[in-house]
Design a protein around this motif. Sequence first.
Motif, PDB file in Angstrom:
ATOM      1  N   ARG A  84       0.874  -1.269  -0.205  1.00  0.00           N
ATOM      2  CA  ARG A  84      -0.025  -0.005   0.010  1.00  0.00           C
ATOM      3  C   ARG A  84       0.933   1.214   0.142  1.00  0.00           C
ATOM      4  O   ARG A  84       1.906   1.266   0.636  1.00  0.00           O
ATOM      5  N   ARG A  95       0.209   5.432   0.727  1.00  0.00           N
ATOM      6  CA  ARG A  95      -0.798   6.601   0.859  1.00  0.00           C
ATOM      7  C   ARG A  95      -0.265   7.779   0.872  1.00  0.00           C
ATOM      8  O   ARG A  95       0.802   8.272   1.439  1.00  0.00           O
ATOM      9  N   ASP A 137      -5.234   9.821  -0.533  1.00  0.00           N
ATOM     10  CA  ASP A 137      -5.442   9.172  -1.626  1.00  0.00           C
ATOM     11  C   ASP A 137      -4.538   7.953  -1.544  1.00  0.00           C
ATOM     12  O   ASP A 137      -3.404   7.838  -1.009  1.00  0.00           O
ATOM     13  N   GLU A 138      -5.225   6.529  -1.345  1.00  0.00           N
ATOM     14  CA  GLU A 138      -4.305   5.326  -1.069  1.00  0.00           C
ATOM     15  C   GLU A 138      -4.546   4.159  -1.901  1.00  0.00           C
ATOM     16  O   GLU A 138      -5.722   4.258  -2.293  1.00  0.00           O
ATOM     17  N   VAL A 139      -3.539   3.728  -2.605  1.00  0.00           N
ATOM     18  CA  VAL A 139      -3.539   2.448  -3.671  1.00  0.00           C
ATOM     19  C   VAL A 139      -3.153   1.388  -2.990  1.00  0.00           C
ATOM     20  O   VAL A 139      -2.281   1.252  -2.199  1.00  0.00           O
ATOM     21  N   LEU A 192      -1.968  -2.838  -3.626  1.00  0.00           N
ATOM     22  CA  LEU A 192      -1.565  -3.655  -4.609  1.00  0.00           C
ATOM     23  C   LEU A 192      -1.378  -5.032  -3.940  1.00  0.00           C
ATOM     24  O   LEU A 192      -0.830  -5.169  -2.831  1.00  0.00           O
ATOM     25  N   PHE A 246      -3.843  -4.764  -9.092  1.00  0.00           N
ATOM     26  CA  PHE A 246      -4.367  -3.373  -8.448  1.00  0.00           C
ATOM     27  C   PHE A 246      -5.706  -3.819  -7.683  1.00  0.00           C
ATOM     28  O   PHE A 246      -6.734  -3.812  -8.422  1.00  0.00           O
ATOM     29  N   ARG A 286      -7.442  -2.033  -5.040  1.00  0.00           N
ATOM     30  CA  ARG A 286      -8.157  -1.182  -4.372  1.00  0.00           C
ATOM     31  C   ARG A 286      -7.706   0.158  -4.439  1.00  0.00           C
ATOM     32  O   ARG A 286      -6.539   0.515  -4.525  1.00  0.00           O
ATOM     33  N   ASN A 287      -8.441   1.214  -4.457  1.00  0.00           N
ATOM     34  CA  ASN A 287      -8.329   2.738  -4.222  1.00  0.00           C
ATOM     35  C   ASN A 287      -9.269   3.448  -3.154  1.00  0.00           C
ATOM     36  O   ASN A 287     -10.261   3.056  -3.186  1.00  0.00           O
ATOM     37  N   TYR A 296     -11.200  -3.551  -7.137  1.00  0.00           N
ATOM     38  CA  TYR A 296     -10.949  -3.842  -8.294  1.00  0.00           C
ATOM     39  C   TYR A 296     -11.028  -5.435  -8.554  1.00  0.00           C
ATOM     40  O   TYR A 296     -10.530  -5.842  -9.730  1.00  0.00           O
TER      41      TYR A 296
END
Length: 235
Positions: A137, A139, A162-164, A166, A173, A175-176, A202
């Motif tokens: 992750r 952020r 905003d955080e991605v 993986l 990918f 989640r966002n 996702y």
Amino acid sequence: MKLKVTIVVLLLSQFVFAQDKDLGSWHVVNAQLSLNDKWEAFTELQTRSNRFFDDFFYYEIKGGVSYSINSNFSVLVGVGRYATYAGEGNFVKPFGNEEFRIWQQLTMNQYLDRLKIEHRYRAEQKWMTDGYRNRFRYRLNAMLPLNGARLVPGTLYLNAYDEVFLNNKVPHFERNRFFAGAGYILTPVTTVQAGYVNQYNYTLNKRGGKNFLQFSLMLQFEYDEERERIPHLMD
């Protein structure tokens, strides 16, 4: 200052009533104990509901320790239990997923005048109902005090991140997560924060988004009463 806080609460209330019945709520209680200028212990409890303060489907409880290398870099190790309920209603079994998680984290801070920017990198090891998984992750968080240069008692601030997410399985990918809100430092110990969260998944079996209003209570027990209170959730 009381007027500013009242305005923020009223705006959030209007947002709630403008949404449909599927708006969820997200609730966080976070406690941090500074042992000295390097070491800190924390614990955090969360619950989430599919509707506004109803149909609770998720909780997590976690804790850990962090070490400040200097004012700009810190590392952290945490552990937690996470439970997602599949039944309709409030915490109704069966479990959709039960999880035990360990994670390691590096945080880097930047300061652009009054704007405080945080880069957070996290690696997670997740033992789940359907097996083991790694997740990674990042952020990017920005915090801006509105009525002063420092985050001290009596300060109203804006916060957004905003955080991605993986992982090591397809699709990589996962989640966002986006947050925007405001907080108020009530006392040297107590901070409250509220805002909007959009989370979009996702993964193949959970594709879709969900909107929440998040309400947070943060308790910071500092060894040094003169230190700046920088609120940060462990989620």
